[in-house]
Scaffold this active site. Structure first.
Site, PDB file in Angstrom:
ATOM      1  CG  ASP A  52      -1.898   1.175   1.287  1.00 21.57           C
ATOM      2  OD1 ASP A  52      -2.007   1.679   0.466  1.00 21.57           O
ATOM      3  OD2 ASP A  52      -2.219   1.410   2.168  1.00 21.57           O
TER       4      ASP A  52
ATOM      5  CD  GLU B   3      -5.021  -0.408  -0.816  1.00 25.36           C
ATOM      6  OE1 GLU B   3      -4.859  -1.337  -0.685  1.00 25.36           O
ATOM      7  OE2 GLU B   3      -4.639   0.040   0.493  1.00 25.36           O
TER       8      GLU B   3
ATOM      9  CD  GLU C 103      -7.337   3.890   1.312  1.00 24.62           C
ATOM     10  OE1 GLU C 103      -7.066   4.804   2.710  1.00 24.62           O
ATOM     11  OE2 GLU C 103      -6.319   3.300   0.997  1.00 24.62           O
TER      12      GLU C 103
ATOM     13  CG  HIS D  39     -10.469   1.681   2.852  1.00 26.01           C
ATOM     14  ND1 HIS D  39     -10.678   2.134   4.277  1.00 26.01           N
ATOM     15  CD2 HIS D  39      -8.734   1.498   3.406  1.00 26.01           C
ATOM     16  CE1 HIS D  39      -9.331   2.722   4.873  1.00 26.01           C
ATOM     17  NE2 HIS D  39      -8.972   2.227   4.178  1.00 26.01           N
TER      18      HIS D  39
HETATM   19 CA    CA Z   1      -4.852   1.865   2.126  1.00 23.03          CA
END
Ligand code: CA
Length: 387
Positions: A200, A226, A252, A302
């Site tokens: 991420d 991500e 997200e 998320h």
């Molecule tokens: Ca994230």
């Protein structure tokens, strides 16, 4: 039945150690719960995404803007109220904090609807496609330490999350290109060749830099990359998805059906990650889920926050249809933060005990079957952390 009060509870405590991701280090854990009271004594709970000062500002929106719009209304009219609030706040923000604030209120209204019906939210939506869901544990946060020390810490932490029974794990990156590749190599060493890990970036790269890191993640067999670039950079997302073998995940930081329509039509996501506590609550999440599936884009929610958010997400993961279906469909997973968090387990009267379930089952948790979202925060516990 009428709505008689809407109360925001912003909870906070000092973390035992600072945690970080590509944008900042933070020293406090916070959660923002929304409590909706009714004339019949039924109370609903929801949660708004957003830490610290964001939560304090969102409390102002929940109590100062949304509450006067819905006081006296029937809490079961959740979709009518959603549109009433959205239409009246549209001129002041179709994304961001007004939607985060509305999310917590909407989730609380769904909780009330479930409690009135005596049914868990997954039943209100249409039933459970699965009785349990796999959990991935995220950890491996950035700290102010030497990159080499961080790599060996990541290697150990990844191995520990695997040993704890989680079905997969997710790491942070964002130190800089070469260091980030070294961190990913360390995580692969820590978990071995046959275990799923994801990375991420929290949107810290340019497209060119994301290609560099994404190629390495592809070679390491990472499952997804991500938020490689800024959420506004739709072209970057599309180019990365075309050019990389690793799956591109994100979303997200996107809101409501109109924001999601743009990112889905742009074809830049392999995996969509809607955040129900931010994008507009359960009412809007269901519309976003339908949009994602209309584009044949799989959804892995998320998840951030307290047991209230985790339990609400378990309801949604239960009710999510398989895409596209089959004897052995690819199943969604629950995202679970393995770092220090007092707003899990002890906060609610019937704790979810995610880590214990994961340990006992080899990576799975059961879907809560109690009415509503499935957990009830303890008022005394909340008082201890409320600011
Ligand atoms: Ca994230």
């Amino acid at each position: 039945m009428k709505i008689t009060d809407v109360i925001s509870h912003v909870l906070q405590y000092d973390l035992p150690e600072e945690l970080g991701y590509s944008q900042q280090y933070y020293a406090r854990r916070s959660a923002h719960l929304v409590e909706v009271l009714t004339s019949e004594g039924v109370t609903g709970w929801g949660e708004c995404f957003g830490p610290g000062p964001i939560a304090i500002a969102n409390k102002g929106i929940v109590e100062g803007v949304i509450k006067p719009m819905i006081l006296g209304a029937d809490p079961l009219d959740r979709d009518v109220l959603w549109h009433h609030v959205y239409n009246l706040t549209r001129d002041h923000g179709q994304k961001g904090m007004p939607l985060q604030a509305l999310s917590g209120v909407d989730i609380a209204l769904w909780d009330i609807s479930g409690k009135v019906a005596g049914l868990p939210i997954h039943k209100l939506i249409g039933g459970a496609h699965r009785e349990r869901v796999a959990v991935y544990g995220y950890g491996m946060m950035l700290r102010r330490e030497d990159p080499a020390a961080m790599a060996s810490r990541f290697e150990e932490e990844a191995a520990a999350i695997k040993d704890a029974g989680f079905a997969a794990t997710k790491m942070k990156i964002g130190l800089g290109l070469k260091h980030d590749v070294a961190l990913a190599e360390a995580v692969r060493r820590g978990v071995g060749d046959d275990y799923t890990f994801m990375a991420d970036a929290n949107h810290c790269y340019t497209t060119a830099d994301a290609f560099y890191v994404g190629r390495a993640l592809g070679e390491l067999g990472a499952y997804w990359f991500e938020e490689p670039v800024a959420p506004e950079d739709l072209d970057g997302y599309r180019e990365l998805r075309r050019g990389l073998t690793v799956n591109i995940a994100g979303g997200e930081a996107e809101f409501n059906r109109w924001g999601w329509r743009s990112i889905l039509e742009n074809r830049g996501l392999d995996i969509a990650q809607p955040e129900v506590c931010a994008l507009g609550g359960i009412s809007e999440y269901l519309r976003v889920l339908a949009l994602c599936h209309a584009h044949f884009t799989p959804v892995i929610n998320h998840v951030w926050g307290s047991d209230v958010a985790v339990s609400a997400n378990l309801q949604l993961l239960a009710a999510m249809p398989p895409l596209p279906g089959g004897l052995f469909p690819t199943e969604p997973m629950l995202e679970f933060d393995t770092t220090h968090n007092y707003f899990r387990n002890d906060m609610c009267k019937e704790p979810l005990r995610i880590a214990e379930q994961v340990k006992a089952t080899g990576g799975f948790v059961d879907i809560p079957k109690r009415p509503g979202i499935g957990v009830e925060p303890d008022p005394d516990y909340i008082k201890r952390f409320r600011i």
